[in-house]
Design a protein around this motif. Structure first.
Motif, PDB file in Angstrom:
ATOM      1  N   ASP A 273      -7.127  38.014  -1.081  1.00 27.18           N
ATOM      2  CA  ASP A 273      -6.411  38.603  -0.238  1.00 27.18           C
ATOM      3  C   ASP A 273      -4.792  37.854   0.161  1.00 27.18           C
ATOM      4  O   ASP A 273      -4.691  36.921  -0.474  1.00 27.18           O
ATOM      5  N   ALA A 274      -4.178  38.501   0.889  1.00 28.00           N
ATOM      6  CA  ALA A 274      -2.679  37.995   0.783  1.00 28.00           C
ATOM      7  C   ALA A 274      -2.663  36.504   1.390  1.00 28.00           C
ATOM      8  O   ALA A 274      -2.018  35.817   0.771  1.00 28.00           O
ATOM      9  N   ASP A 275      -3.256  36.490   2.246  1.00 30.47           N
ATOM     10  CA  ASP A 275      -3.458  34.864   2.906  1.00 30.47           C
ATOM     11  C   ASP A 275      -3.688  33.907   1.812  1.00 30.47           C
ATOM     12  O   ASP A 275      -3.009  32.995   1.568  1.00 30.47           O
ATOM     13  N   LEU A 276      -4.729  34.053   1.123  1.00 28.63           N
ATOM     14  CA  LEU A 276      -5.201  32.962  -0.004  1.00 28.63           C
ATOM     15  C   LEU A 276      -4.183  32.979  -1.024  1.00 28.63           C
ATOM     16  O   LEU A 276      -3.969  31.935  -1.643  1.00 28.63           O
ATOM     17  N   LYS A 277      -3.530  34.409  -1.563  1.00 31.08           N
ATOM     18  CA  LYS A 277      -2.654  34.418  -2.516  1.00 31.08           C
ATOM     19  C   LYS A 277      -1.284  33.379  -2.091  1.00 31.08           C
ATOM     20  O   LYS A 277      -0.849  32.702  -2.940  1.00 31.08           O
ATOM     21  N   SER A 278      -1.182  33.467  -0.919  1.00 31.79           N
ATOM     22  CA  SER A 278      -0.122  32.492  -0.526  1.00 31.79           C
ATOM     23  C   SER A 278      -0.497  31.111  -0.463  1.00 31.79           C
ATOM     24  O   SER A 278       0.843  30.172  -0.544  1.00 31.79           O
ATOM     25  N   ARG A 279      -1.641  30.647  -0.706  1.00 30.82           N
ATOM     26  CA  ARG A 279      -1.946  29.055  -0.726  1.00 30.82           C
ATOM     27  C   ARG A 279      -2.471  29.030  -2.144  1.00 30.82           C
ATOM     28  O   ARG A 279      -3.204  27.851  -2.307  1.00 30.82           O
TER      29      ARG A 279
ATOM     30  N   ALA B   3      -9.012  27.568   6.241  1.00 32.59           N
ATOM     31  CA  ALA B   3      -7.726  28.542   6.316  1.00 32.59           C
ATOM     32  C   ALA B   3      -6.642  27.866   6.064  1.00 32.59           C
ATOM     33  O   ALA B   3      -5.498  28.469   5.755  1.00 32.59           O
ATOM     34  N   ASN B   4      -6.630  26.581   5.774  1.00 30.81           N
ATOM     35  CA  ASN B   4      -5.313  25.835   5.716  1.00 30.81           C
ATOM     36  C   ASN B   4      -5.155  25.127   4.129  1.00 30.81           C
ATOM     37  O   ASN B   4      -4.321  24.345   4.088  1.00 30.81           O
TER      38      ASN B   4
ATOM     39  N   SER C 249       3.974  34.858  -4.797  1.00 28.03           N
ATOM     40  CA  SER C 249       3.153  35.013  -3.522  1.00 28.03           C
ATOM     41  C   SER C 249       3.199  33.600  -2.790  1.00 28.03           C
ATOM     42  O   SER C 249       2.808  33.548  -1.741  1.00 28.03           O
ATOM     43  N   THR C 250       3.251  32.391  -3.750  1.00 27.83           N
ATOM     44  CA  THR C 250       2.907  31.076  -2.943  1.00 27.83           C
ATOM     45  C   THR C 250       3.988  30.826  -1.871  1.00 27.83           C
ATOM     46  O   THR C 250       5.184  30.868  -2.017  1.00 27.83           O
ATOM     47  N   ARG C 251       3.458  30.497  -0.732  1.00 28.60           N
ATOM     48  CA  ARG C 251       4.662  29.899   0.216  1.00 28.60           C
ATOM     49  C   ARG C 251       5.175  28.661  -0.244  1.00 28.60           C
ATOM     50  O   ARG C 251       4.556  27.708  -0.595  1.00 28.60           O
TER      51      ARG C 251
END
Length: 799
Positions: A135-141, A114-115, A164-166
């Motif tokens: 999904d949006a979460d993995l895209k951000s990482r 998850a992180n 999308s990368t945080r």
């Protein structure tokens, strides 16, 4: 500040790059698991196991210590995907095929923690397109992380975030890459081939184009575009052969396919000569032929006109060689621009093409001009980046000349230079780099350097021309400076001594400097650090005692006159060893002979991974006489702890008798030149920071120098045992008679000489024997041949 600690890395794909990235993680003590497809025959992890075996044979070596290959965990995509859950960073490094990468991503995505950060080591595919389907979460990482080959040695890593990368993901990755893996990070935009390959490959295509236009052969072009320009000494075509012409073709094709509307699109067509070579299977070094072909001992070059291989060895014309030696960049560029020699015209043309290209593309490929310069310096081995060269050569004048060539139809594209080149802040400041930052064409402003916490560890960051950065040669408060040393500090309780001699050799003036620095450190500071200002730029730590400075004394008074010089060196090193404050050697690059002995006498060593340490005196027919053999005897006695000392002495004897040099700091540790508790630093820009931290910590813990204690030696038993092996080597023809003599002398010294086994001797006893042997050898004709050969050719003489 939240710590981002990478407990484990997964690398997907055990090809050349994947395996070497895994190896470099192991160098840095980061646990790593290397994945590939399950093998069709034999053991299921056979593909990965074969790749790991291959790492041990590769040159230059990807592993700092070959034994550490066993630390790479092996895995395959069928049985082991669950292992991904414990990884904080997952780097995908499979072949450059979008469809293959997408298939793999579908398989691994459900198992990514998850992180965890997920990154692709693609060299040119769109990171945004690669992330489609997440999904949006993995895209951000997810982001791109592009290592350069070979990953252990090339400083550059490009981080390519998507929309999308945080931001904190890229920041965390930058911190890990910078300190743990020792890299220089540049943020690139998600455009084809990113920064370094985009600009670098265009540069190579421009060189091929201009070489054909001016009728220059590949060997002459390589001589002109290698070390003489401050670039990789293999030049252009030789580098292409090493990289592989198929790889080269692939990177060019990425530009053709993805940049159809680029103003330089016509330059991206694969050069005919390259296409023909690839078609014939002449892929460069790996296939035995490319632009060059080795036949026996001869290197033949490709003749563009006939397609045949002909004798090479062509060099730059003398007049052009002289222009390239000109120190003033303004005069140099003017001379090339005005030259009537085809080689001069060729060089002006490739500079003009590069300046034209980076100006037109700056707004789309990079955040600012500094990133382009660092990408070319760290990824392609240039000493000066293209924007830096332009600025140093006179910004406005060069811009005017480039414009004239574009208008006259001589450039590779008709695209005009952007308006910012001629007007506004850049023209006013005389270039793109200023103390407040470097020019961003996208935001039309000067962008300061990254202020991430990781950069607080770099006392002196990599400088760019025109930015007025603080420099380790002049920074801080100088306590004493002369032609040989600078003794200085930055009001932080630690005194620093930096050597200024060529290759930082240890001359009598340097010894005086050590004594001066030590007296001041003991009086007013918590410690003394030995650090050189070019440590991060590939300078030497010290190439040893200065033979050249001892020559006049030897010529006038013979070997006897050299005795006091050697005695002073020994005394200075002993003073450092027994100083009342900690002395920390900040080692990077070569530490040879006396440089190695300096390292051995420090209270602690902080060494860059790229440290090449060894006692090499036998190469010039001498033996170590600055306490190196004394330290070998002393350490063997301490390590033996009551067991047979000779078993522990073998390493130290062999290292000195064979002039064995470590190929990394990790290997230096295995060889005993660095101790287990010495610190290995991966980013040479952090060396000074870590060395000072160590010195202060040692002082604050209540530092006391080691107690002077006698050394137990093996005496004539040890000497005779080693000598018997030397006799076998001499009689078998493995070593010359003079090598035998040197080996015998070293054996006598490290065993304490003709005394009983188990005797105790003082350090001075061994130092006196080192000095006596050294002086005897100075008078030996075979040694004199070796010294003269080394001073004349820089190569060891075998006699």
């Amino acid at each position: 500040m939240t710590n981002f600690i990478v407990k484990k890395v997964a690398v997907l794909g055990a090809g050349v790059m994947g395996a070497q990235i895994a190896a470099h993680c192991v160098n840095a003590k980061v646990p790593v698991v290397l994945f590939d497809l399950p093998a069709k025959e034999g053991p299921k992890n056979g593909i990965v196991l074969k790749a790991i075996e291959g790492l041990k044979k590769l040159s230059p070596a990807p592993l700092g210590n070959k034994d550490h290959a066993a630390l790479i965990e092996v895995a395959n995509y069928e049985d082991d995907l669950a292992k991904l859950e414990e990884c904080d960073l997952i780097i995908e490094a499979i072949a450059e095929r979008m469809d293959w990468k997408h298939d793999l991503y579908k398989k691994v995505a459900p198992h990514i923690g998850a992180n965890a950060i997920f990154a692709s080591n693609t060299s040119g595919l769109s990171i945004t397109t690669l992330s489609e389907g997440f999904d949006a979460d993995l895209k951000s990482r997810y982001c791109g992380v592009h290592f350069f080959n070979p990953p252990r040695y090339m400083h550059l890593v490009e981080i390519i975030p998507t929309e999308s990368t945080r931001p904190e993901i890229a920041d965390q990755l930058e911190g890990f890459l910078t300190t743990t893996l020792g890299k220089g990070v540049v943020r690139a935009k998600d455009t084809p081939n990113f920064i370094a390959n985009r600009v670098g490959v265009f540069g190579i295509l421009a060189i091929v184009h201009e070489a054909e236009k001016f009728g220059l052969s590949v060997d002459v072009v390589d001589d002109l575009t290698g070390a003489k320009l401050g670039r990789a000494k293999s030049g252009t075509f030789r580098t292409a052969d090493v990289v592989g012409l198929d790889t080269m073709g692939h990177v060019i094709k990425t530009m053709q396919d993805n940049l159809p509307n680029d103003p330089f699109a016509s330059v991206y067509k694969t050069p005919e000569v390259l296409a023909k070579l690839v078609e014939k299977g002449a892929l460069g070094q790996k296939s035995g032929a490319g632009f060059y072909k080795k036949v026996g001992k001869d290197i033949l070059r490709l003749d563009f006109a006939t397609g045949e291989y002909v004798p090479g060895g062509g060099k730059a014309a003398d007049i052009i060689g002289r222009i390239l030696k000109e120190k003033d960049p303004v005069k140099k560029m003017k001379a090339l621009r005005e030259s009537t020699n085809p080689q001069g015209q060729f060089l002006w043309a490739i500079f003009r093409d590069a300046f034209h290209y980076i100006a037109v593309h700056l707004d789309t490929v990079a955040d600012n001009a500094r990133d382009i310069d660092f990408a070319m310096r760290w990824g392609f081995g240039w000493t000066v980046g293209p924007f830096e060269t332009w600025q140093a050569s006179g910004w406005s004048q060069v811009a005017q000349w480039v414009k004239e060539d574009i208008d006259a139809g001589q450039a590779l594209s008709t695209a005009p230079l952007p308006a910012w080149v001629f007007e506004g802040p850049v023209a006013d400041k005389g270039g793109v780099h200023t103390p407040e930052g470097s020019w961003s064409a996208a935001s039309q402003s000067f962008v300061p350097r990254s202020n991430l916490a990781v950069y607080e560890r770099q006392a002196f960051r990599a400088p760019v021309v025109g930015a007025g950065a603080i420099d380790g040669r002049t920074a801080g408060t100088t306590f004493h400076e002369d032609d040989s040393v600078r003794i200085w500090h930055m009001d932080d309780e630690v005194l620093v001594i930096s050597l200024k001699t060529k290759m930082h050799v240890i001359s009598p003036d340097v010894i005086t400097g050590f004594n001066k620095a030590l007296a001041e450190a003991e009086k007013n500071f918590k410690g003394l650090v030995i650090w050189n200002a070019d440590a991060a730029e590939g300078g030497a730590f010290s190439a040893g005692a200065d033979l050249q400075s001892a020559l006049p004394a030897f010529m006038q008074g013979g070997a006897k006159a050299v005795d006091p010089i050697i005695k002073d060196l020994q005394d200075a090193f002993m003073s450092l060893k027994y100083a009342n404050v900690p002395v920390v050697a900040a080692v990077a690059g070569l530490a040879l002979g006396g440089g190695c002995e300096l390292v051995l006498h420090a209270s602690k060593r902080v060494a860059s991974i790229e440290s090449y340490i060894g006692l090499v005196e036998v190469g010039v027919g001498l033996i170590p006489a600055g306490g190196g053999l004394k330290e070998a005897a002393s350490r063997a006695y301490k390590e033996a702890k009551g067991n047979d000392i000779l078993q522990f002495l073998k390493t130290g004897f062999t290292n000195a008798a064979t002039a064995n040099v470590s190929k990394s700091a990790l290997e230096a540790q295995a060889m005993g030149y660095l101790k287990e508790d010495d610190v290995i630093v991966f980013n040479a820009y952090e060396l000074l920071h870590v060395a000072k931290v160590e010195a202060r910590a040692m002082f604050d813990k209540g530092y006391r120098p080691p107690v002077k204690a006698p050394i137990q030696v093996t005496g004539r038993y040890g000497w005779a045992t080693i000598k018997a092996q030397l006799v076998n080597m001499r009689d078998g023809g493995f070593i010359s008679a003079h090598d035998f003599k040197l080996g015998d002398m070293i054996a006598e010294i490290v065993s304490g000489g003709d005394i009983d086994q188990g005797s105790f001797v003082s350090e001075q006893w061994i130092l006196d024997r080192e000095r006596k042997a050294f002086l005897e050898l100075l008078n030996h004709p075979k040694t004199q041949e070796r010294i003269m050969g080394m001073l004349q050719t820089g190569k060891p003489v075998r006699n």
